[in-house]
Structures are given as structure tokens and as C-alpha cells.
Motif scaffolding. Sequence first.
Motif, PDB file in Angstrom:
ATOM      1  N   GLN A 187      -3.374  -2.365  -7.921  1.00  0.00           N
ATOM      2  CA  GLN A 187      -2.558  -1.817  -6.831  1.00  0.00           C
ATOM      3  C   GLN A 187      -3.412  -1.624  -5.583  1.00  0.00           C
ATOM      4  O   GLN A 187      -2.971  -1.916  -4.472  1.00  0.00           O
ATOM      5  CB  GLN A 187      -1.911  -0.487  -7.242  1.00  0.00           C
ATOM      6  N   ARG A 188      -4.637  -1.160  -5.776  1.00  0.00           N
ATOM      7  CA  ARG A 188      -5.542  -0.980  -4.636  1.00  0.00           C
ATOM      8  C   ARG A 188      -5.863  -2.316  -3.981  1.00  0.00           C
ATOM      9  O   ARG A 188      -5.923  -2.419  -2.759  1.00  0.00           O
ATOM     10  CB  ARG A 188      -6.820  -0.272  -5.081  1.00  0.00           C
TER      11      ARG A 188
ATOM     12  N   TYR B  13      -2.814  -3.450  -2.058  1.00  0.00           N
ATOM     13  CA  TYR B  13      -2.665  -2.641  -0.852  1.00  0.00           C
ATOM     14  C   TYR B  13      -3.632  -3.111   0.234  1.00  0.00           C
ATOM     15  O   TYR B  13      -3.268  -3.212   1.410  1.00  0.00           O
ATOM     16  CB  TYR B  13      -2.895  -1.168  -1.190  1.00  0.00           C
ATOM     17  N   LYS B  14      -4.843  -3.415  -0.149  1.00  0.00           N
ATOM     18  CA  LYS B  14      -5.836  -3.907   0.804  1.00  0.00           C
ATOM     19  C   LYS B  14      -5.355  -5.218   1.435  1.00  0.00           C
ATOM     20  O   LYS B  14      -5.459  -5.413   2.643  1.00  0.00           O
ATOM     21  CB  LYS B  14      -7.177  -4.113   0.094  1.00  0.00           C
TER      22      LYS B  14
ATOM     23  N   ILE C 136       4.488   1.187  -2.112  1.00  0.00           N
ATOM     24  CA  ILE C 136       3.428   1.958  -1.456  1.00  0.00           C
ATOM     25  C   ILE C 136       3.909   3.389  -1.222  1.00  0.00           C
ATOM     26  O   ILE C 136       3.191   4.353  -1.500  1.00  0.00           O
ATOM     27  CB  ILE C 136       2.997   1.289  -0.137  1.00  0.00           C
TER      28      ILE C 136
ATOM     29  N   LEU D 263       3.987   5.390  -4.465  1.00  0.00           N
ATOM     30  CA  LEU D 263       2.642   5.789  -4.871  1.00  0.00           C
ATOM     31  C   LEU D 263       2.089   6.882  -3.956  1.00  0.00           C
ATOM     32  O   LEU D 263       1.423   7.810  -4.425  1.00  0.00           O
ATOM     33  CB  LEU D 263       1.714   4.573  -4.909  1.00  0.00           C
ATOM     34  N   ASN D 264       2.398   6.801  -2.668  1.00  0.00           N
ATOM     35  CA  ASN D 264       1.981   7.853  -1.734  1.00  0.00           C
ATOM     36  C   ASN D 264       2.594   9.203  -2.103  1.00  0.00           C
ATOM     37  O   ASN D 264       1.940  10.243  -1.990  1.00  0.00           O
ATOM     38  CB  ASN D 264       2.337   7.497  -0.295  1.00  0.00           C
TER      39      ASN D 264
ATOM     40  N   PHE E 113      -1.262   9.047  -4.709  1.00  0.00           N
ATOM     41  CA  PHE E 113      -2.128   7.946  -5.144  1.00  0.00           C
ATOM     42  C   PHE E 113      -3.304   7.788  -4.186  1.00  0.00           C
ATOM     43  O   PHE E 113      -3.131   7.822  -2.974  1.00  0.00           O
ATOM     44  CB  PHE E 113      -1.316   6.647  -5.192  1.00  0.00           C
ATOM     45  N   GLU E 114      -4.477   7.668  -4.726  1.00  0.00           N
ATOM     46  CA  GLU E 114      -5.690   7.464  -3.931  1.00  0.00           C
ATOM     47  C   GLU E 114      -5.880   5.972  -3.721  1.00  0.00           C
ATOM     48  O   GLU E 114      -6.181   5.243  -4.674  1.00  0.00           O
ATOM     49  CB  GLU E 114      -6.915   8.048  -4.650  1.00  0.00           C
ATOM     50  N   TRP E 115      -5.756   5.506  -2.493  1.00  0.00           N
ATOM     51  CA  TRP E 115      -5.863   4.078  -2.204  1.00  0.00           C
ATOM     52  C   TRP E 115      -7.303   3.587  -2.184  1.00  0.00           C
ATOM     53  O   TRP E 115      -7.564   2.413  -2.354  1.00  0.00           O
ATOM     54  CB  TRP E 115      -5.165   3.737  -0.893  1.00  0.00           C
ATOM     55  N   SER E 116      -8.209   4.483  -1.954  1.00  0.00           N
ATOM     56  CA  SER E 116      -9.613   4.081  -2.000  1.00  0.00           C
ATOM     57  C   SER E 116     -10.384   5.137  -2.775  1.00  0.00           C
ATOM     58  O   SER E 116     -10.008   6.301  -2.802  1.00  0.00           O
ATOM     59  CB  SER E 116     -10.181   3.923  -0.590  1.00  0.00           C
TER      60      SER E 116
END
Length: 130
Positions: free
Chosen positions: A16-17, A20-21, A36, A39-40, A44-47
Amino acid sequence: KAFPENPALGRWVSKQRQKYKHFLGGKLSGIILEQIQLLNKIGFEWSVPSNNSWNIRYEELVSYAKEFGDTPAFPETPALRRWVCTQRQKNKTCQSSASLIDFERSEEMLKNSQVGITSCSKRKEFEFSC
């Protein structure tokens, strides 16, 4: 990062990360805005912060260079040996920006040390010879 309690979930999160990138870069990503947003909503931690092992190995190399006046061809400690070989390999391939050594982070460290590492002519990265 690995998630030993649930490896499948760890792989899914990593994917997922990555998606997203790509999404942020305007590339075909396989993730949509609604996913997105979902998950937000759950935080959710994107990085994830990168680990500090690069800095630790670098400081080991700097210490060695200060003590012995040069950098070792094959360091005695296995972790430092792997790190040095990885840096040499990254320099050797010089293929994609994703595989390059983080020059900005390293340049500042180099200013504070006397480790004799030069930059590549085409790209700013460390040059070691294997």
C-alpha cells in the motif's frame, strides 16, 4: 518493514505504501483515492522512519579511518563489511536514483570527517572500489 506476527499483513502494508508513493508521483499505482481516504481514517502511516543503521555503519567507518588513516578494504566486523560492500555495489551500479546513496545526508557527515570518499562524476554518490 517485516511484521513477524503477521507476514501477509506486513507485505500488504508495504505494498500500500508503494502504491501510494506511485499515486503521489502521478504514476499508475493500483490504489484509488477512496482507498487512501479509508486508510487515512484509521491513521495509516504512509511512511516509516528509516532505521539508523546507515548512520551507525558510517560512524564506524569514520572512526576506523580516524584511527588507522584509511578505510578498510574488508572490515573485520561483519555488519560493517556488509555495509561497505553495499555502498560499493550501489556506486558500481549507478543505475537508478532509488539505488543511489543518500548524498545530501552523507555530504554533511563528510564535511565533519576526513574519510577520503569522492563523488561520482555523473551522479553525486560515494565512490569505493571493490
